[in-house]
Write a protein that holds these residues in place. Sequence first.
Motif, PDB file in Angstrom:
ATOM      1  N   CYS A  48       0.828  -1.216   0.000  1.00 12.73           N
ATOM      2  CA  CYS A  48       0.000   0.000   0.000  1.00 12.73           C
ATOM      3  C   CYS A  48       0.862   1.266   0.000  1.00 12.73           C
ATOM      4  O   CYS A  48       1.915   1.309   0.623  1.00 12.73           O
ATOM      5  CB  CYS A  48      -0.909  -0.012   1.231  1.00 12.73           C
ATOM      6  N   ASP A  49       0.394   2.308  -0.696  1.00 11.57           N
ATOM      7  CA  ASP A  49       1.125   3.578  -0.762  1.00 11.57           C
ATOM      8  C   ASP A  49       1.027   4.344   0.550  1.00 11.57           C
ATOM      9  O   ASP A  49       1.916   5.125   0.880  1.00 11.57           O
ATOM     10  CB  ASP A  49       0.565   4.454  -1.900  1.00 11.57           C
ATOM     11  N   CYS A  57      -4.686   1.143   3.027  1.00  8.75           N
ATOM     12  CA  CYS A  57      -5.652   2.244   3.050  1.00  8.75           C
ATOM     13  C   CYS A  57      -6.923   1.882   2.293  1.00  8.75           C
ATOM     14  O   CYS A  57      -8.007   2.368   2.603  1.00  8.75           O
ATOM     15  CB  CYS A  57      -5.027   3.504   2.453  1.00  8.75           C
ATOM     16  N   GLY A  58      -6.796   1.041   1.275  1.00 11.22           N
ATOM     17  CA  GLY A  58      -7.979   0.606   0.528  1.00 11.22           C
ATOM     18  C   GLY A  58      -8.355   1.521  -0.612  1.00 11.22           C
ATOM     19  O   GLY A  58      -9.287   1.216  -1.364  1.00 11.22           O
ATOM     20  N   THR A  59      -7.668   2.672  -0.756  1.00 10.15           N
ATOM     21  CA  THR A  59      -8.071   3.610  -1.800  1.00 10.15           C
ATOM     22  C   THR A  59      -6.948   4.002  -2.751  1.00 10.15           C
ATOM     23  O   THR A  59      -7.207   4.601  -3.791  1.00 10.15           O
ATOM     24  CB  THR A  59      -8.619   4.915  -1.174  1.00 10.15           C
ATOM     25  N   CYS A  60      -5.695   3.677  -2.421  1.00  9.02           N
ATOM     26  CA  CYS A  60      -4.583   4.131  -3.271  1.00  9.02           C
ATOM     27  C   CYS A  60      -4.482   3.277  -4.545  1.00  9.02           C
ATOM     28  O   CYS A  60      -5.207   2.292  -4.716  1.00  9.02           O
ATOM     29  CB  CYS A  60      -3.272   4.070  -2.496  1.00  9.02           C
ATOM     30  N   CYS A  63      -3.637  -0.450  -3.728  1.00 10.34           N
ATOM     31  CA  CYS A  63      -4.802  -1.204  -3.227  1.00 10.34           C
ATOM     32  C   CYS A  63      -5.760  -1.518  -4.372  1.00 10.34           C
ATOM     33  O   CYS A  63      -6.278  -2.632  -4.489  1.00 10.34           O
ATOM     34  CB  CYS A  63      -5.524  -0.419  -2.140  1.00 10.34           C
TER      35      CYS A  63
HETATM   36 ZN   LIG Z   1      -3.483   1.616  -0.164  1.00 13.61          ZN
END
Ligand SMILES: [Zn+2]
Length: 333
Positions: A48-49, A57-60, A63
Amino acid sequence: MNGTAMAPWIATQAVQLLAQRGHAWLLAGPSGLGQYSLALALVRAWLCDSPSSHGACGTCGSCHAIDVRTHADLCVLMPETVMLELGWPLSEKAQADIDDKKRKPSKEIRVDAMRDAVEFSQRTSARGRGKAVLVFPAERMNNVTANALLKTLEEPPGDVKFVLASDAAHQLLPTIRSRCLGHTMVWPETDASLAWIEGQGIPAAQAAVMLRAAGSRPDDALLFSQSGRDAQAWVRLPKAMARGDVSALKDWTPAQTVDALHKLCHDVLAVKTGATPRFFDATDLPAGGSVAALTTWAGALAAATRTVEHPFNAGLMLEALVSQAQNALNSTH
Ligand SMILES: [Zn+2]
């Protein structure tokens, strides 16, 4: 993640593991406790970034790339049957061979796939956050592939991390086990499991039956519901078997049938010896059956497990299984 929210007990374990250093994890424990979900949570966090102590984070971009199965720095090493089941793309060559009907999807982790993984681990990270290899189920490696993985684990090329997940870790090479940090999967509490299963849209009454049928393993309970089988069919199964009613099993695969009969035999024997049934409610079990005949039946079921993938004649096998069940459940000595 596959449209399924991460179970709270998986999230808790991910936080614990991410707080520790380690370039290789071995997640072990019986099937159905979420080994694969935890392994995926770890690699998502590693790549993950902007990860936090809670994980990815689930949004980068990273992900997202994992969610759509196209991350250049993630290598997923699985039997082809499992990759297809979990929606991971096969290599072009493997897909072409299968499309051309040259062979069937492999149930083992193939040597070719391992070769690609070794090459992958020597490449430079494409997104600059290192690389990850996810192996599941790790016990499906043969000696050649296991030794190739061992070599990479012994001399890791710097920026690559590994997570192996297995429900038969004792079958792995001891040298592989000793190269990994071990983690034993946690059994979730029944209430937490039920809440999670109900959260996937399963009515409470069915969730309870399915969790029981799955021996309290929540992932397996969800598989039960996804298999299209009815929870009520499970409840009625013991008495249908005592009557020799073959139609009770009409929607079941041979493997599901043998598994269900194993559980039924286990529970009836448990009650006979004063223990609590595990997979069925005590009130749904037939009262008959002698310990001797039930024990013989258990042996016959173990033999059936070994041939169930390739039945000589599925219809005949089903009839034989039901007749065995009926005899055992009505035996008096
Ligand atoms: Zn992420």
